[in-house]
Design an enzyme around this catalytic site. Structure first.
Site, PDB file in Angstrom:
ATOM      1  N   CYS A 259       0.832  -1.208   0.000  1.00  0.00           N
ATOM      2  CA  CYS A 259       0.000   0.000   0.000  1.00  0.00           C
ATOM      3  C   CYS A 259       0.868   1.261   0.000  1.00  0.00           C
ATOM      4  O   CYS A 259       1.509   1.548  -0.996  1.00  0.00           O
ATOM      5  CB  CYS A 259      -0.975  -0.059   1.175  1.00  0.00           C
TER       6      CYS A 259
ATOM      7  N   GLU B   8      -1.028  -8.739   5.138  1.00  0.00           N
ATOM      8  CA  GLU B   8      -0.939  -8.905   6.596  1.00  0.00           C
ATOM      9  C   GLU B   8      -2.318  -8.829   7.260  1.00  0.00           C
ATOM     10  O   GLU B   8      -2.480  -9.222   8.404  1.00  0.00           O
ATOM     11  CB  GLU B   8       0.020  -7.859   7.197  1.00  0.00           C
TER      12      GLU B   8
ATOM     13  N   HIS C 228      -3.443  -5.670   1.218  1.00  0.00           N
ATOM     14  CA  HIS C 228      -2.725  -5.856   2.479  1.00  0.00           C
ATOM     15  C   HIS C 228      -2.698  -7.336   2.873  1.00  0.00           C
ATOM     16  O   HIS C 228      -3.604  -7.790   3.564  1.00  0.00           O
ATOM     17  CB  HIS C 228      -3.434  -5.080   3.595  1.00  0.00           C
TER      18      HIS C 228
END
Lengths: 230, 81
Positions: free
Chosen positions: A86, A205, A203
């Site tokens: 990002c 994560e 993302h």
């Protein structure tokens, strides 16, 4: 294996990455402040999401001037795996470690939702463990993810196998309606020519534990671990 | 000190979503004759330089930091006191 996670004023996904690396995968992670330069001992570098320097001037533009980015560029030149997520992707673009630039989303809105992306290639760092064509369900959260390139360069990028992820539907179908931000060629992630530097808007994560609704992102971190383990 | 005004706009052919939205806002207000809107930004600097030296400094600041040449063009003018 040790991951270095770079922190800027305004980074806000740094601890999420650390959590996945240490608690979910059982590997080591250390934070590197943007004013520092020491990446010694790191096997991979992550530039996490957030709003470095408040996105002033352009997203990622101020972060590229930080001392740590000289070390990241050197690490990348040496073939070390680098993942920008990002805002981290935006920073890598501004630094010139990856080609292209970001515009405001076509809708002009901040878009925060789960999307599907298709792995176009698996030659890039952090993607070695994916199946080619695999569809991952991973969230995005950005206002400036409308990827663009100078006229004619998308074909060159594809020819060099640098388009790593593209936005798609649940079964991998690619089309305008699945593109959340208007990116050229529906591109969600690209790598450098060598393949060791990867930038992506979704993302991973935030999609690495069942409690978060998807574990599809974990494969990226695991790929990096497997690559280092050889 | 010389005041320099740098005008940054999106490059020809680069999609300008902000310009499009402003244009549709003007249309809603009844200004149907606006054929095109582009939104950019203005950066004003006060510099201790003049002439070619000033032009060189501004050009190098823009290419190193202030402007992203992939998506933006710029021009600059000296603001008369």
């Amino acid at each position: 294996m040790e991951f270095a996670i770079v922190r800027f004023p305004g980074s806000n996904c740094d601890r999420d990455c650390e959590h996945v690396i240490t608690r979910v995968l059982g590997e080591r992670a250390r934070f590197v402040w943007h004013q520092d330069r020491d990446l010694a001992g790191a096997d991979a570098v992550i530039i996490p999401g957030g709003f470095s320097y408040g996105d002033y001037l352009r997203a990622g533009a101020v972060a590229k001037l930080s001392p740590v980015m000289e070390s990241v560029a050197e690490f990348a030149r040496g073939g070390g795996p680098v993942l920008g997520i990002c805002n981290g992707f935006q920073i890598l673009l501004e630094c010139g470690l990856l080609p292209g630039a970001m515009l405001r989303n076509r809708s002009l809105e901040f878009v925060c939702k789960h999307v599907h992306v298709r792995a176009v290639t698996t030659r890039a760092a952090f993607t070695g463990g994916l199946d080619a064509g695999a569809v991952l369900r991973i969230p995005i959260a950005h206002a400036e993810g409308n990827y663009t390139l100078p006229e004619g360069q998308l074909d060159e990028l594809r020819a060099r196998d640098q388009v790593v992820f593209e936005y798609c539907g649940p079964s991998g179908q690619v089309g305008e309606s699945f593109d959340p931000n208007g990116s050229i060629g529906h591109v969600a992630g690209v790598c450098n020519e060598a393949g060791n530097v990867l930038g992506m808007m979704p993302h991973p994560e935030r999609a690495s534990e069942a409690a978060l609704g998807s574990t599809d992102g974990l494969a990226l971190f695991r790929s990096a671990v497997d690559a280092v383990a050889g | 000190m010389t005041t320099v005004r740098i005008l940054i706009s999106s490059k020809e052919g680069v999609f300008d979503p902000e310009g499009k939205v402003v244009q549709s806002g003007l249309e809603r207000l009844g200004y149907a004759g606006v054929a095109r809107v582009r939104v950019g930004k203005v950066i004003e600097l006060e510099l201790d330089a003049t002439g070619d030296e000033l032009a060189d400094q501004v050009a190098s600041m823009c290419s190193a930091f202030l402007v992203n040449p992939v998506i933006e063009d710029y021009s600059f003018e000296v603001v008369e006191a």
